[in-house]
Design a protein around this motif. Structure first.
Motif, PDB file in Angstrom:
ATOM      1  N   UNK A 162       0.087  -9.271   0.216  1.00 10.52           N
ATOM      2  CA  UNK A 162       0.307  -9.624   1.342  1.00 10.52           C
ATOM      3  C   UNK A 162       0.423  -8.613   2.650  1.00 10.52           C
ATOM      4  N   UNK A 163       1.270  -7.350   1.622  1.00  7.32           N
ATOM      5  CA  UNK A 163       1.304  -6.386   2.509  1.00  7.32           C
ATOM      6  C   UNK A 163       0.409  -5.338   3.208  1.00  7.32           C
ATOM      7  N   UNK A 164       0.040  -4.494   3.924  1.00 13.70           N
ATOM      8  CA  UNK A 164      -1.314  -3.831   4.311  1.00 13.70           C
ATOM      9  C   UNK A 164      -1.014  -2.224   3.298  1.00 13.70           C
ATOM     10  N   UNK A 165      -0.110  -2.299   3.277  1.00 15.17           N
ATOM     11  CA  UNK A 165       0.503  -1.000   2.185  1.00 15.17           C
ATOM     12  C   UNK A 165      -0.187  -1.657   1.036  1.00 15.17           C
ATOM     13  N   UNK A 166       0.318  -3.159   0.073  1.00 15.52           N
ATOM     14  CA  UNK A 166      -0.228  -2.994  -0.493  1.00 15.52           C
ATOM     15  C   UNK A 166      -1.389  -3.759  -0.875  1.00 15.52           C
ATOM     16  N   UNK A 167      -2.856  -4.009   0.169  1.00 13.77           N
ATOM     17  CA  UNK A 167      -3.730  -4.190   0.169  1.00 13.77           C
ATOM     18  C   UNK A 167      -4.455  -3.031   0.475  1.00 13.77           C
ATOM     19  N   UNK A 168      -3.993  -2.014   0.661  1.00 18.41           N
ATOM     20  CA  UNK A 168      -4.559  -0.418   0.773  1.00 18.41           C
ATOM     21  C   UNK A 168      -4.278   0.326  -0.943  1.00 18.41           C
ATOM     22  N   UNK A 169      -3.736  -0.001  -1.498  1.00 20.06           N
ATOM     23  CA  UNK A 169      -3.627   0.531  -2.917  1.00 20.06           C
ATOM     24  C   UNK A 169      -4.134  -0.392  -3.570  1.00 20.06           C
ATOM     25  N   UNK A 170      -3.938  -1.583  -3.630  1.00 18.23           N
ATOM     26  CA  UNK A 170      -5.303  -2.557  -4.697  1.00 18.23           C
ATOM     27  C   UNK A 170      -6.311  -1.988  -4.331  1.00 18.23           C
ATOM     28  N   UNK A 171      -6.955  -2.081  -2.849  1.00 16.97           N
ATOM     29  CA  UNK A 171      -8.344  -1.218  -2.965  1.00 16.97           C
ATOM     30  C   UNK A 171      -8.293   0.341  -3.425  1.00 16.97           C
ATOM     31  N   UNK A 172      -7.217   1.203  -3.474  1.00 19.22           N
ATOM     32  CA  UNK A 172      -7.638   2.100  -4.251  1.00 19.22           C
ATOM     33  C   UNK A 172      -7.747   2.099  -4.923  1.00 19.22           C
ATOM     34  N   UNK A 173      -7.653   1.100  -5.955  1.00 12.74           N
ATOM     35  CA  UNK A 173      -7.280   1.141  -7.471  1.00 12.74           C
ATOM     36  C   UNK A 173      -8.871   0.301  -7.864  1.00 12.74           C
ATOM     37  N   UNK A 174      -9.215  -0.417  -7.208  1.00  9.08           N
ATOM     38  CA  UNK A 174     -10.516  -0.662  -7.643  1.00  9.08           C
ATOM     39  C   UNK A 174     -11.748   0.128  -7.107  1.00  9.08           C
ATOM     40  N   UNK A 175     -11.176   1.044  -5.855  1.00  6.17           N
ATOM     41  CA  UNK A 175     -12.127   2.730  -5.944  1.00  6.17           C
ATOM     42  C   UNK A 175     -12.588   3.272  -7.607  1.00  6.17           C
ATOM     43  N   UNK A 176     -11.012   3.097  -8.156  1.00  2.00           N
ATOM     44  CA  UNK A 176     -11.272   4.294  -8.882  1.00  2.00           C
ATOM     45  C   UNK A 176     -11.454   3.374 -10.369  1.00  2.00           C
TER      46      UNK A 176
END
Length: 431
Positions: free
Chosen positions: A337-351
């Protein structure tokens, strides 16, 4: 970034109590267990209050427990809520046999084994004449764990074969080794352990169905989901596939092959968090991102994703981000829901895109404690919020809640991300 060389040693130290190996007491030994020079067997004799580092115990009971639980010890990660079944397979006190065993547990992330030892309680009700004293958390490589147990079991098996006593333990260990050498049996046993089942306790239909998904989703991807999905893994995989199919279309990150090659050259003797931090630093350098905050547009541009991916606050299906590799690129669902959570999730996908085997189509982002998920989390922390920048901003000040909140706002991450990063580097300890 400086290298951190891990200590990596587990030693079973044995002194057999009987010279006659034909005796039924042949397995009894004065033993000690040391992990990176930390003694798990340090104890207090409650009758004399003397402290000793070794104890007499029947090694055939220890060997039987290690052989029976070998696959789960080697592959099963610690669960978020470890139950009685998990402790029986991972903690030495479960050996029983009227003996007091060190309060030591083993949990695997696939690459490393975490060894956690805590003192036993001093209680008159326990009936035990000793109390174990050691408290430590040490990590060894899975290879060292295997080597150490192989050496111990070889010595014990030789002793038991000479005595003609407890040949069932010898046979059980031979069976374990035969399956370790058999590629088909190895795949089955590893998956069975990740699902949380003892040997031959995993439902055959479930395991067969999951193995059939290896070709379409990737063997390691299925194993990753098994570690968190457990008996519901098949249903979780079906949900993740359906979610990914409707995800936002993105492209592969630029210079992916070059960065993957650099990551593969990071020494394996580095702790997983250090390898992930080094990988994040390599990626930032390759993409010219410097050491400051990464904007939403910069993060999205790495995948050529539309801005709606970070703006959409709706959550459907399971609360688990996921990506799927396709011939055209990636399908990504962030599901936060939160933008910070989405950013972190996208960085994990990147990893995961940079770390996971190329054979994997599914890129799962889970809460499990496998090496792959730990790499994702540590990469995302360092990529979005470099520790060197935090350290520079901190200067001579002390860490407090205000500093954590300021840094979280500056780098567009959650306060929890900043807190974890500071704690993991030993800069701050939460109250």
């Amino acid at each position: 970034m400086n290298e951190v060389i891990m200590s990596d040693r587990m030693d079973f130290r044995l002194e057999w109590c009987h010279n006659d190996a034909s005796d039924r007491q042949a397995g009894k030994a004065l033993w000690a267990l040391a992990i990176n020079d930390q003694l798990a067997t340090e104890l207090e004799d409650l009758s004399t209050e003397a402290v000793r580092t070794r104890v007499v115990a029947p090694m055939e009971l220890l060997g039987e427990w290690l052989a029976h639980n070998w696959w789960r010890l080697r592959w099963e990660p610690e669960q978020l809520h470890s139950n009685h079944d998990w402790r029986m397979s991972h903690s030495l006190p479960a050996i029983g046999g009227g003996m007091a065993w060190p309060n030591l547990s083993f949990s695997s992330d696939g690459d490393y084994i975490q060894c956690r030892c805590v003192p036993t309680e001093r209680s008159n009700d326990s009936g035990m004449p000793v109390r174990y004293l050691s408290r430590f958390e040490e990590t060894i490589t899975a290879g060292e764990f295997e080597r150490s147990i192989d050496c111990f079991m070889e010595r014990l098996s030789k002793r038991l074969r000479s005595s003609k006593y407890r040949q069932d333990v010898v046979a059980l260990w031979q069976e374990v080794n035969a399956e370790r050498r058999d590629p088909v049996a190895f795949i089955w046993r590893r998956l069975e352990a990740l699902l949380g089942y003892d040997v031959d306790a995993g439902p055959e239909i479930l395991l067969s169905s999951l193995i059939e998904r290896f070709d379409s989703l990737g063997k390691e991807a299925v194993n990753e989901v098994a570690a968190v999905g457990r008996s519901n893994t098949l249903a979780v995989l079906e949900t993740l596939e359906a979610m990914a199919a409707s995800g936002a279309h993105g492209e592969r990150p630029p210079d992916e092959r070059k960065i993957r090659d650099c990551i593969s050259n990071i020494p394996r003797n580095q702790p997983i968090w250090r390898r992930a931090a080094m990988a994040a630093d390599m990626a930032r350098r390759q993409w010219g991102l410097g050491s400051g905050p990464i904007s939403d547009s910069q993060l999205l541009e790495l995948f050529a994703l539309p801005k709606q991916v970070l703006e959409d606050s709706s959550i459907e299906g399971v609360e688990q981000p996921v990506a799927m590799r396709t011939e055209q690129g990636l399908k990504i669902v962030l599901n936060r829901k939160r933008v910070t959570g989405k950013r972190f999730a996208l960085a994990r996908v990147l990893a995961d895109e940079l770390y996971a085997p190329l054979e994997d189509k599914l890129l799962p982002v889970t809460d499990s404690k496998t090496a792959r998920q730990r790499f994702q989390r540590a990469f995302a922390q360092e990529f979005l919020c470099p520790f060197s920048s935090l350290e520079e901003a901190l200067g001579e000040r002390h860490v407090n809640e205000e500093f954590i909140e300021d840094m979280a706002e500056h780098y567009r991450v959650s306060p929890q991300t900043v807190s974890y990063l500071l704690q993991n580097r030993g800069v701050w300890h939460a109250a």
